[in-house]
Design a protein around this motif. Structure first.
Motif, PDB file in Angstrom:
ATOM      1  N   PHE A 203       3.059 -14.309   0.484  1.00 55.42           N
ATOM      2  CA  PHE A 203       1.965 -13.626   1.167  1.00 55.42           C
ATOM      3  C   PHE A 203       1.610 -12.277   0.537  1.00 55.42           C
ATOM      4  CE2 PHE A 203      -0.227 -11.555   4.740  1.00 55.42           C
ATOM      5  CZ  PHE A 203      -1.159 -12.541   5.018  1.00 55.42           C
ATOM      6  N   ASP A 204       2.579 -11.396   0.353  1.00 57.48           N
ATOM      7  CA  ASP A 204       2.238 -10.075  -0.165  1.00 57.48           C
ATOM      8  C   ASP A 204       1.695 -10.149  -1.581  1.00 57.48           C
ATOM      9  OD1 ASP A 204       2.829  -8.797   2.184  1.00 57.48           O
ATOM     10  OD2 ASP A 204       4.833  -8.171   1.595  1.00 57.48           O
ATOM     11  N   GLU A 205       2.237 -11.064  -2.379  1.00 58.14           N
ATOM     12  CA  GLU A 205       1.678 -11.273  -3.718  1.00 58.14           C
ATOM     13  C   GLU A 205       0.232 -11.755  -3.622  1.00 58.14           C
ATOM     14  OE1 GLU A 205       6.140 -11.668  -4.063  1.00 58.14           O
ATOM     15  OE2 GLU A 205       4.585 -12.302  -2.651  1.00 58.14           O
ATOM     16  N   ILE A 207      -1.818 -11.082  -1.215  1.00 53.91           N
ATOM     17  CA  ILE A 207      -2.638  -9.962  -0.756  1.00 53.91           C
ATOM     18  C   ILE A 207      -3.013  -9.042  -1.920  1.00 53.91           C
ATOM     19  CG2 ILE A 207      -2.623  -7.859   0.635  1.00 53.91           C
ATOM     20  CD1 ILE A 207      -3.083 -10.372   2.251  1.00 53.91           C
ATOM     21  N   ILE A 208      -2.066  -8.809  -2.812  1.00 54.68           N
ATOM     22  CA  ILE A 208      -2.378  -7.934  -3.956  1.00 54.68           C
ATOM     23  C   ILE A 208      -3.342  -8.620  -4.910  1.00 54.68           C
ATOM     24  CG2 ILE A 208      -1.410  -6.725  -5.949  1.00 54.68           C
ATOM     25  CD1 ILE A 208      -0.961  -5.426  -3.165  1.00 54.68           C
ATOM     26  N   LEU A 209      -3.207  -9.924  -5.106  1.00 54.80           N
ATOM     27  CA  LEU A 209      -4.206 -10.640  -5.901  1.00 54.80           C
ATOM     28  C   LEU A 209      -5.575 -10.547  -5.235  1.00 54.80           C
ATOM     29  CD1 LEU A 209      -2.355 -13.894  -7.069  1.00 54.80           C
ATOM     30  CD2 LEU A 209      -3.041 -11.951  -8.483  1.00 54.80           C
ATOM     31  N   LEU A 210      -5.600 -10.648  -3.920  1.00 51.87           N
ATOM     32  CA  LEU A 210      -6.851 -10.498  -3.182  1.00 51.87           C
ATOM     33  C   LEU A 210      -7.430  -9.104  -3.394  1.00 51.87           C
ATOM     34  CD1 LEU A 210      -8.857 -11.550  -0.934  1.00 51.87           C
ATOM     35  CD2 LEU A 210      -7.305 -10.474   0.708  1.00 51.87           C
ATOM     36  N   ARG A 211      -6.596  -8.101  -3.268  1.00 57.88           N
ATOM     37  CA  ARG A 211      -7.055  -6.727  -3.437  1.00 57.88           C
ATOM     38  C   ARG A 211      -7.673  -6.517  -4.812  1.00 57.88           C
ATOM     39  NH1 ARG A 211      -6.266  -1.435  -4.841  1.00 57.88           N
ATOM     40  NH2 ARG A 211      -4.738  -1.837  -6.465  1.00 57.88           N
ATOM     41  N   ARG A 212      -7.001  -7.028  -5.831  1.00 53.85           N
ATOM     42  CA  ARG A 212      -7.507  -6.862  -7.195  1.00 53.85           C
ATOM     43  C   ARG A 212      -8.807  -7.624  -7.402  1.00 53.85           C
ATOM     44  NH1 ARG A 212      -2.492  -6.847 -11.523  1.00 53.85           N
ATOM     45  NH2 ARG A 212      -1.383  -5.024 -10.683  1.00 53.85           N
ATOM     46  N   ARG A 213      -8.853  -8.861  -6.882  1.00 53.49           N
ATOM     47  CA  ARG A 213     -10.060  -9.677  -7.077  1.00 53.49           C
ATOM     48  C   ARG A 213     -11.261  -9.068  -6.363  1.00 53.49           C
ATOM     49  NH1 ARG A 213     -14.120 -11.287  -7.740  1.00 53.49           N
ATOM     50  NH2 ARG A 213     -14.958 -13.370  -8.213  1.00 53.49           N
ATOM     51  N   LYS A 219      -5.630   0.594   1.456  1.00 55.43           N
ATOM     52  CA  LYS A 219      -5.790   0.712   2.903  1.00 55.43           C
ATOM     53  C   LYS A 219      -6.515  -0.496   3.480  1.00 55.43           C
ATOM     54  CE  LYS A 219      -7.593   3.768   6.532  1.00 55.43           C
ATOM     55  NZ  LYS A 219      -8.220   5.071   6.827  1.00 55.43           N
ATOM     56  N   ASP A 220      -7.493  -1.015   2.745  1.00 59.63           N
ATOM     57  CA  ASP A 220      -8.259  -2.172   3.229  1.00 59.63           C
ATOM     58  C   ASP A 220      -7.375  -3.378   3.502  1.00 59.63           C
ATOM     59  OD1 ASP A 220     -10.763  -0.905   3.107  1.00 59.63           O
ATOM     60  OD2 ASP A 220     -11.049  -1.465   1.003  1.00 59.63           O
ATOM     61  N   VAL A 221      -6.322  -3.571   2.696  1.00 55.89           N
ATOM     62  CA  VAL A 221      -5.537  -4.806   2.795  1.00 55.89           C
ATOM     63  C   VAL A 221      -4.228  -4.629   3.553  1.00 55.89           C
ATOM     64  CG1 VAL A 221      -6.575  -5.808   0.727  1.00 55.89           C
ATOM     65  CG2 VAL A 221      -4.454  -4.483   0.512  1.00 55.89           C
ATOM     66  N   LEU A 222      -4.006  -3.474   4.160  1.00 55.55           N
ATOM     67  CA  LEU A 222      -2.847  -3.341   5.041  1.00 55.55           C
ATOM     68  C   LEU A 222      -2.954  -4.342   6.181  1.00 55.55           C
ATOM     69  CD1 LEU A 222      -2.558   0.549   5.303  1.00 55.55           C
ATOM     70  CD2 LEU A 222      -1.005  -1.001   4.092  1.00 55.55           C
ATOM     71  N   TYR A 223      -1.840  -4.787   6.688  1.00 54.45           N
ATOM     72  CA  TYR A 223      -1.886  -5.745   7.796  1.00 54.45           C
ATOM     73  C   TYR A 223      -0.646  -5.608   8.663  1.00 54.45           C
ATOM     74  CZ  TYR A 223       1.563  -8.593   5.260  1.00 54.45           C
ATOM     75  OH  TYR A 223       2.702  -9.038   4.628  1.00 54.45           O
ATOM     76  N   ILE A 224      -0.793  -6.066   9.886  1.00 53.39           N
ATOM     77  CA  ILE A 224       0.322  -6.287  10.797  1.00 53.39           C
ATOM     78  C   ILE A 224       0.257  -7.752  11.176  1.00 53.39           C
ATOM     79  CG2 ILE A 224       1.246  -5.778  13.099  1.00 53.39           C
ATOM     80  CD1 ILE A 224       0.260  -2.886  12.672  1.00 53.39           C
ATOM     81  N   PRO A 225       1.331  -8.532  10.966  1.00 51.30           N
ATOM     82  CA  PRO A 225       1.258  -9.989  11.134  1.00 51.30           C
ATOM     83  C   PRO A 225       0.705 -10.396  12.493  1.00 51.30           C
ATOM     84  CG  PRO A 225       3.334  -9.374  10.122  1.00 51.30           C
ATOM     85  CD  PRO A 225       2.677  -8.089  10.552  1.00 51.30           C
ATOM     86  N   LYS A 226      -0.116 -11.461  12.472  1.00 48.50           N
ATOM     87  CA  LYS A 226      -0.736 -11.999  13.680  1.00 48.50           C
ATOM     88  C   LYS A 226      -0.186 -13.391  13.978  1.00 48.50           C
ATOM     89  CE  LYS A 226      -3.545  -8.537  14.265  1.00 48.50           C
ATOM     90  NZ  LYS A 226      -2.815  -7.677  13.330  1.00 48.50           N
ATOM     91  N   ASN A 227      -0.114 -13.707  15.267  1.00 49.66           N
ATOM     92  CA  ASN A 227       0.270 -15.054  15.723  1.00 49.66           C
ATOM     93  C   ASN A 227       1.596 -15.512  15.133  1.00 49.66           C
ATOM     94  OD1 ASN A 227      -2.074 -15.151  17.177  1.00 49.66           O
ATOM     95  ND2 ASN A 227      -3.177 -16.419  15.693  1.00 49.66           N
ATOM     96  N   VAL A 228       2.562 -14.589  15.053  1.00 55.20           N
ATOM     97  CA  VAL A 228       3.879 -14.945  14.519  1.00 55.20           C
ATOM     98  C   VAL A 228       4.690 -15.599  15.628  1.00 55.20           C
ATOM     99  CG1 VAL A 228       6.014 -14.071  13.524  1.00 55.20           C
ATOM    100  CG2 VAL A 228       3.818 -13.085  12.843  1.00 55.20           C
ATOM    101  N   VAL A 279       3.245  -4.821  -5.795  1.00 56.78           N
ATOM    102  CA  VAL A 279       3.654  -5.555  -4.591  1.00 56.78           C
ATOM    103  C   VAL A 279       4.754  -4.796  -3.859  1.00 56.78           C
ATOM    104  CG1 VAL A 279       4.750  -7.657  -3.728  1.00 56.78           C
ATOM    105  CG2 VAL A 279       2.961  -7.819  -5.463  1.00 56.78           C
ATOM    106  N   ALA A 280       5.753  -4.308  -4.602  1.00 54.06           N
ATOM    107  CA  ALA A 280       6.850  -3.566  -3.980  1.00 54.06           C
ATOM    108  C   ALA A 280       6.340  -2.289  -3.322  1.00 54.06           C
ATOM    109  CB  ALA A 280       7.917  -3.239  -5.025  1.00 54.06           C
ATOM    110  N   TYR A 281       5.431  -1.611  -3.985  1.00 56.14           N
ATOM    111  CA  TYR A 281       4.858  -0.386  -3.414  1.00 56.14           C
ATOM    112  C   TYR A 281       4.058  -0.711  -2.153  1.00 56.14           C
ATOM    113  CZ  TYR A 281       1.891   3.689  -2.796  1.00 56.14           C
ATOM    114  OH  TYR A 281       1.235   4.758  -2.251  1.00 56.14           O
ATOM    115  N   PHE A 282       3.253  -1.765  -2.214  1.00 53.01           N
ATOM    116  CA  PHE A 282       2.456  -2.177  -1.058  1.00 53.01           C
ATOM    117  C   PHE A 282       3.346  -2.488   0.140  1.00 53.01           C
ATOM    118  CE2 PHE A 282       0.765  -5.911   1.296  1.00 53.01           C
ATOM    119  CZ  PHE A 282      -0.293  -5.275   1.938  1.00 53.01           C
ATOM    120  N   GLN A 283       4.469  -3.129  -0.097  1.00 52.70           N
ATOM    121  CA  GLN A 283       5.382  -3.451   0.998  1.00 52.70           C
ATOM    122  C   GLN A 283       5.929  -2.190   1.647  1.00 52.70           C
ATOM    123  OE1 GLN A 283       8.013  -6.028  -1.213  1.00 52.70           O
ATOM    124  NE2 GLN A 283       6.965  -7.884  -0.514  1.00 52.70           N
TER     125      GLN A 283
END
Length: 365
Positions: A203-205, A207-213, A219-228, A279-283
Motif C-alpha cells: 500500500f505505501d509503495e 501511494i508513493i507511486l501515486l504521488r509521483r504519477r 500532504k495530499d496523500v497522507l491517510y488514516i486507514p478506512k474500513n479496517v 516510502v520510509a519517510y512517508f511512513q
C-alpha cells in the motif's frame, strides 16, 4: 446555507505544496469493492475538496450510473467534471470518457484475491446481510461457503460480491466470468486504459507511486486507514485449495492480481533507492500525523519542515477532520458543496467542525 470547513487559501496551498501548476487535476478512480478503496477515496475527496474541483457524484446513495445521466449531480455551465471516484454500477471506458476531460489520469486498485474474498464475505454477509451469503450457516459460515462456493452464488454474477468481483469491477463481461475466455485480451484492454493500478498489499509503495504519477504533495496523500476490519481466518490448505483451484470463483481475480502486482513491482524496482527512502519517510510522516490526529482538538498545528520530497507544510485540526471522514459523510459534504454552486436546495447540515467540542476520532485499526 450549510456550514462546512473553509477551503484552503492560495497561501495555504503555496506553503504546503510549492508549485501546484503541474499537478494532475483530472482523475478517474475505479473503486474496486473491498480492496482498500475507501482509503484511496478519502485521499481523492480531500484533494478535490481543497481545490474546489467538480466531482461527478450520484444524486443518491454511493453508486453512480453513467447510463442514466439524471443520476449525476450537474455542474455549472461551461464547466467540466474533474474527478469521478465513486462506485460505478458497471465500468465502461466509453461512458467514463464521455464526461471526463481528455487528460484524465485513470487509476484503480486490486487486492490479494483470497483475502478480498474473505473480507467481502464478512462485510456483505454480516453487515449488509446479502441473501445468498446468509445461506452459509453454522459455526464457521465462511468455511462452509468456500467448500462449495458456486452452490451459494447467484445465477447472475453481477449480483455477486464474491465471484471474481475484481474482474467484474474492471469491466469483464459477467456472462463469461466463470469461463474466463479471452483473458489476455482483457488484460491488454485494461492496460490500455489505466495509467496506474495500485496494490493494497503493497500500500505505501503504491501511494508513493501515486504521488509521483499525479505530482501531488506529500500532504495530499497522507491517510488514516478506512474500513479496517480484522476477523480470524482459520482455513485449512484443503479448504483454500478447494476454493482457489477446484472452483472458478477466483480464477480471473488471481490472473488480474498477479498481472498488476508484477507490473507494480517492476515499477518499484525501476524507481531506485530514493523510492525506498521516500516510502520510509512517508511512513514516518503518516504515523506522526495519525498520532497527532488521535488527540482531542490539538491546540497547535503539526509542522513538517521542507525536505527533498516536499516543501514546508502543516497539519491542522481541520486537516485531521478531513483525514478521518468516512465515505458517506464526506460524500454528503461534497454533494452539498456542489449544490451550493448551482444554487440548488441542499440538506441542512449540522456544524461540521468545532475544534473545542469535537473529538476528532476514536481508536481505529
Amino acid at each position: 446555507m450549510q456550514t462546512h470547513i473553509p477551503l484552503q487559501t492560495d497561501r495555504d496551498k503555496t506553503s504546503s505544496s510549492g508549485n501546484t501548476s503541474r499537478e494532475v487535476q483530472h482523475v478517474f478512480f475505479l473503486k474496486v469493492h473491498k480492496a482498500a478503496s475507501s482509503t484511496i477515496l478519502n485521499i481523492i475527496y480531500r484533494f478535490g475538496y481543497t481545490r474546489s474541483k467538480n466531482f461527478a457524484l450520484p444524486r443518491k446513495r454511493n453508486y453512480i450510473d453513467l447510463v442514466d445521466r439524471g443520476n449525476v449531480i450537474p455542474i455549472p455551465p461551461n464547466n467540466s467534471y474533474d474527478i469521478l471516484c465513486n462506485h460505478l454500477q458497471v465500468f465502461s471506458y466509453p461512458k467514463v470518457a464521455r464526461i471526463m476531460p481528455q487528460d484524465t489520469v485513470y487509476i484503480a486498485i486490486v487486492r490479494e484475491p483470497f483475502e478480498r474474498l474473505h473480507s467481502s464475505f464478512e462485510y456483505y454477509r454480516n453487515e449488509l446481510h446479502r441473501g445468498y451469503l446468509m445461506k452459509a450457516t453454522g459455526t464457521d459460515p465462511f468455511r462452509r461457503y468456500i467448500q462449495n462456493p458456486m452452490s451459494f452464488e447467484p445465477l447472475n454474477p453481477i449480483d455477486s460480491f464474491t465471484n471474481n468481483r475484481m474482474a467484474l469491477d474492471f469491466g469483464y463481461p459477467s456472462g463469461n466470468i466463470n469461463g474466463a475466455k479471452n483473458v489476455q485480451k482483457f488484460l491488454d484492454h485494461v492496460d490500455s486504459i489505466f495509467d496506474l493500478v495500485l496494490v493494497s498489499d503493497v500500500f505505501d509503495e503504491s501511494i508513493i507511486l501515486l504521488r509521483r504519477r499525479m505530482k501531488w504533495t506529500m500532504k495530499d496523500v497522507l491517510y488514516i486507514p478506512k474500513n479496517v476490519r480484522v476477523s480470524p481466518l482459520n482455513i485449512s490448505f484443503q479448504d483454500y485449495n478447494r476454493s482457489v483451484v477446484d472452483s472458478n470463483i477466483l480464477r480471473l481475480d488471481i490472473i488480474l492480481y498477479d498481472h498488476f502486482l508484477g507490473k507494480l513491482k517492476r515499477e518499484i524496482s525501476k524507481a531506485g533507492e530514493t523510492f525506498v527512502e521516500e516510502v520510509a519517510y512517508f511512513q514516518t510522516v503518516r504515523h506522526r500525523t495519525q498520532k497527532y490526529c488521535s488527540k482531542t482538538a490539538p491546540p497547535m498545528n503539526l509542522k513538517f519542515p521542507a525536505c527533498k520530497w516536499h516543501g514546508r507544510f502543516e497539519v491542522s485540526s481541520k486537516d485531521c477532520w478531513l483525514l478521518v471522514q468516512e465515505e458517506t459523510p464526506f460524500l454528503e459534504l461534497l454533494r452539498n458543496v456542489q449544490k451550493d454552486r448551482l444554487g440548488l436546495p441542499s440538506q441542512e447540515l449540522p456544524k461540521l467542525y468545532d475544534a473545542k467540542k469535537m473529538r476528532l476520532f476514536g481508536k481505529r485499526g
